[in-house]
Scaffold this active site. Structure first.
Site, PDB file in Angstrom:
ATOM      1  CD  GLU A 191      27.894  60.271 100.973  1.00 24.67           C
ATOM      2  OE1 GLU A 191      27.114  60.900 101.689  1.00 24.67           O
ATOM      3  OE2 GLU A 191      28.952  60.758 100.550  1.00 24.67           O
ATOM      4  CG  HIS A 231      24.509  70.244 103.567  1.00 19.87           C
ATOM      5  ND1 HIS A 231      24.065  69.644 102.419  1.00 19.87           N
ATOM      6  CD2 HIS A 231      25.305  69.339 104.187  1.00 19.87           C
ATOM      7  CE1 HIS A 231      24.584  68.436 102.345  1.00 19.87           C
ATOM      8  NE2 HIS A 231      25.345  68.227 103.391  1.00 19.87           N
ATOM      9  CG  ASP A 261      23.970  62.421 100.201  1.00 22.13           C
ATOM     10  OD1 ASP A 261      23.018  62.999  99.635  1.00 22.13           O
ATOM     11  OD2 ASP A 261      25.026  62.992 100.481  1.00 22.13           O
ATOM     12  CB  CYS A 295      29.269  60.507 109.900  1.00 18.90           C
ATOM     13  SG  CYS A 295      29.381  60.332 108.118  1.00 18.90           S
TER      14      CYS A 295
HETATM   15  C1  PEP Z   1      25.333  62.105 104.644  1.00 16.83           C
HETATM   16  O1  PEP Z   1      25.051  62.147 103.441  1.00 16.83           O
HETATM   17  O2  PEP Z   1      24.701  61.441 105.476  1.00 16.83           O
HETATM   18  C2  PEP Z   1      26.477  62.896 105.155  1.00 16.83           C
HETATM   19  C3  PEP Z   1      26.937  62.719 106.375  1.00 16.83           C
HETATM   20  O3  PEP Z   1      27.031  63.829 104.361  1.00 16.83           O
HETATM   21  P1  PEP Z   1      26.288  65.186 103.917  1.00 16.83           P
HETATM   22  O4  PEP Z   1      25.094  65.377 104.790  1.00 16.83           O
HETATM   23  O5  PEP Z   1      27.280  66.289 104.082  1.00 16.83           O
HETATM   24  O6  PEP Z   1      25.935  64.940 102.486  1.00 16.83           O
HETATM   25 MG    MG Z   2      26.437  62.931 102.000  1.00 19.05          MG
END
Ligand code: PEP
Ligand code: MG
Length: 548
Positions: free
Chosen positions: A430, A188, A454, A501
């Site tokens: 996800e 992240h 994910d 996303c």
């Molecule tokens: C993902 O898992 O692709 C997502 C957009 O959420 P995060 O990266 O915050 O887990």
């Molecule tokens: Mg995610």
């Protein structure tokens, strides 16, 4: 000249002085001191300030998440004045004629080591609390604000690793780029750097040491190159690349206000991923057509207490209003795995990525969830807010979410508080379970958004954070692409839209494939909107095929 090589995770060339991030309390020096009474007074003042801070935190926590949650800070306030702990500091200062910082640090280390060795599970868990209290006391002694940086000019920030909460608490105006010894593309912190449009390099290894602090450096977030004390020729090469990037960015400005449509007439929703209301400036500057993912948990990570309903409402309202009538998809709390906050007091887990995280925490700790839902519905009166639930695996989870939304709406109605009754509800796809259940899930929501970070991790059973697994973490894997196709088909069969996303949305090499699958929306970091618009406008939707 020295060259270090890491992995570029957020593009951009920058030049600046290297600044090494010190975790507060981590670098305490021992100093001889003549006036011990003065040191004792300093400790007393730091104790008083710490207790005051903890009382405020406990009170906020009680209001937002109940008495149990407040207990952590109340216990910490007691630890600050614990007799054994304080006696140990005083003894040390007298015996060693040393500074308060060193005495506090040693007392904390000794006490936590004794607790860890106690053999009693409860007592040894409290060792982490003593370390936390010690860190707070040290910060107050040294006048350090967590995340604060003592620099006048912006710097390239170097660290062993950075937790998302640490990154969020830093003053961005002082950071030209991030360089870390550890980390991975999908962590992240890397995602945050891309969202903020700040160049970043991770996995440099232990060649990146604090002995380079203050050295003039170039970093290239595309190639992962770090050059220290560059010679004239190299400096000119890097400066040239920096100038070229600036020119390219300027050329892309011509695409502002243009439609996101392919050569064969397919329209795509081109939205942005953000982590805080501060990112809106970047969204507007890059002409994002909506917010496809507001990672609301970053509000929690940037805070040392549960954000209250009012605090959250103000943040969501600011984003909704700034975007005018454009869609703003706010994802409910996705805490857990690498996104940790102390005040949640989550149990240590063997496999946190598969543990109590995201929607699971919300369904287990309803008070926290209700506070957020109330803030979201209140904000819905100020723009086009949509609510999205993360980490869904089962139909019953969505049904429970919907039930809580209905209850919150009924409360607001009874209180005469305005909200948008038909606020759209969506889910993140996800997990493999959500892909396989997509037809059933599609009947319960207004849209799907695929979290490919994910989804790749869970489809391929491959930790998204582990740099040494990079070869195996293949987001282009046919299993992932087939999952996307299945999700798009299920969404369209039920008459709802489907977007992406996760970081894969910005992968230009897959754009024709996404379009051929019928993906309706792509949500990317603000800085990637215009390059993606350029690609959309020069491409045709191909026939979808997956070659293993
Ligand atoms: C993902 O898992 O692709 C997502 C957009 O959420 P995060 O990266 O915050 O887990
Ligand atoms: Mg995610």
């Amino acid at each position: 000249m020295i060259t270090l090589q890491g992995k570029g995770v957020s593009k951009g060339v920058e030049r600046g002085r290297l600044y090494f991030f010190q975790r507060a309390g981590a670098a305490v020096e021992k100093k001889s001191v003549a006036d011990i009474e003065k040191e004792k007074e300093r400790v007393a003042k730091a104790q008083q300030k710490s207790v005051e801070q903890l009382e405020i935190l406990a009170e906020k926590c009680r209001e937002d998440a109940g008495d149990d949650a407040a207990l952590l800070f109340e216990t910490h306030a007691m630890f600050v004045e614990d007799e054994d702990y304080v006696d140990r500091m005083m003894e040390m200062m007298e015996k060693e004629q040393c500074n308060a910082e060193y005495a506090v640090f040693c007392a904390g280390e000794e006490m936590s080591a004794v607790m860890e060795a106690s053999g009693d599970a409860y007592i040894s868990e409290r060792a982490a609390d003593i370390r936390d209290v010690t860190r707070r006391l040290l910060n107050n002694l040294m006048g350090i604000e967590e995340g604060g940086m003592d620099v006048e000019e912006p710097v390239i920030l170097a660290a062993d690793d950075l937790a998302p909460s640490e990154t969020l608490q830093m003053d961005k105006s002082k950071i030209l780029g991030f360089i870390t010894q550890k980390g991975s593309d999908n962590s992240h912190t890397a995602i945050l750097a891309r969202t903020m449009g700040i160049p970043a390099i991770c996995a440099v290894g232990d060649k990146l040491t604090a002995c380079y602090a203050g050295t003039e450096a170039f970093m290239d977030g595309e190639t992962g190159e770090i050059i220290l004390d560059a010679d004239r020729e190299t400096a000119e090469r890097m400066e040239q690349k920096r100038r070229k990037q600036k020119e390219d960015r300027e050329l892309l400005q011509a695409l502002k206000g243009q439609e996101d449509v392919t050569l064969d007439g397919r329209h795509v929703k081109l939205y942005c991923n953000i982590g805080s209301p501060d990112d809106i400036d970047m969204v507007l500057a890059n002409d994002g057509q909506g917010i496809g993912l507001f990672r609301s948990e970053f509000l929690y990570l940037a805070s040392d207490h549960y954000p209250s309903e009012e605090e959250q409402f103000q943040a969501y309202k600011a984003v909704a209003s700034a975007m005018g009538g454009k869609r703003v998809i706010i994802r409910t709390l996705d805490i857990g795995a690498d996104k940790k906050v102390d005040y949640f007091q989550l149990e240590e887990e063997e496999n946190p990525a598969m543990g109590l995280r995201a929607i699971r925490i919300c369904l287990e700790r309803e008070e926290i969830f209700r506070t957020q839902l109330r803030a979201l519905y209140r904000a819905s009166a100020y723009g086009k807010v949509a609510i999205m639930f993360p980490m869904i695996t089962s139909v019953w989870e969505v049904e429970e979410c919907r039930k809580l939304c209905d209850e919150v709406m009924a409360e607001l109605l009874a209180e005469g508080i305005p909200f948008q009754k038909d606020t759209e509800l969506g889910i993140m796809i996800e997990t493999p379970a959500a892909v396989w259940m997509a037809e059933e899930l599609a009947k319960l929501v207004d849209f799907f958004s695929v979290g490919t970070n994910d989804l790749t991790q869970y489809m391929l059973a491959c930790d998204r954070q582990a740099n040494h697994l990079e070869r195996f973490f293949d987001a282009h894997h046919p299993a992932v692409l087939r999952a996307l196709k299945m999700t798009a088909d299920a969404a369209h069969k039920a008459g709802i839209w489907m977007g992406i996303c996760g970081e894969l949305a910005a992968d230009l090499s897959l754009l024709p494939t996404f379009l051929a699958m019928g993906v309706d929306e792509l949500s990317v970091s603000p800085a990637l909107v215009l390059p993606l618009r350029a690609a959309i406008r020069s491409c045709r939707a191909e026939t979808f095929s997956v070659t293993p």
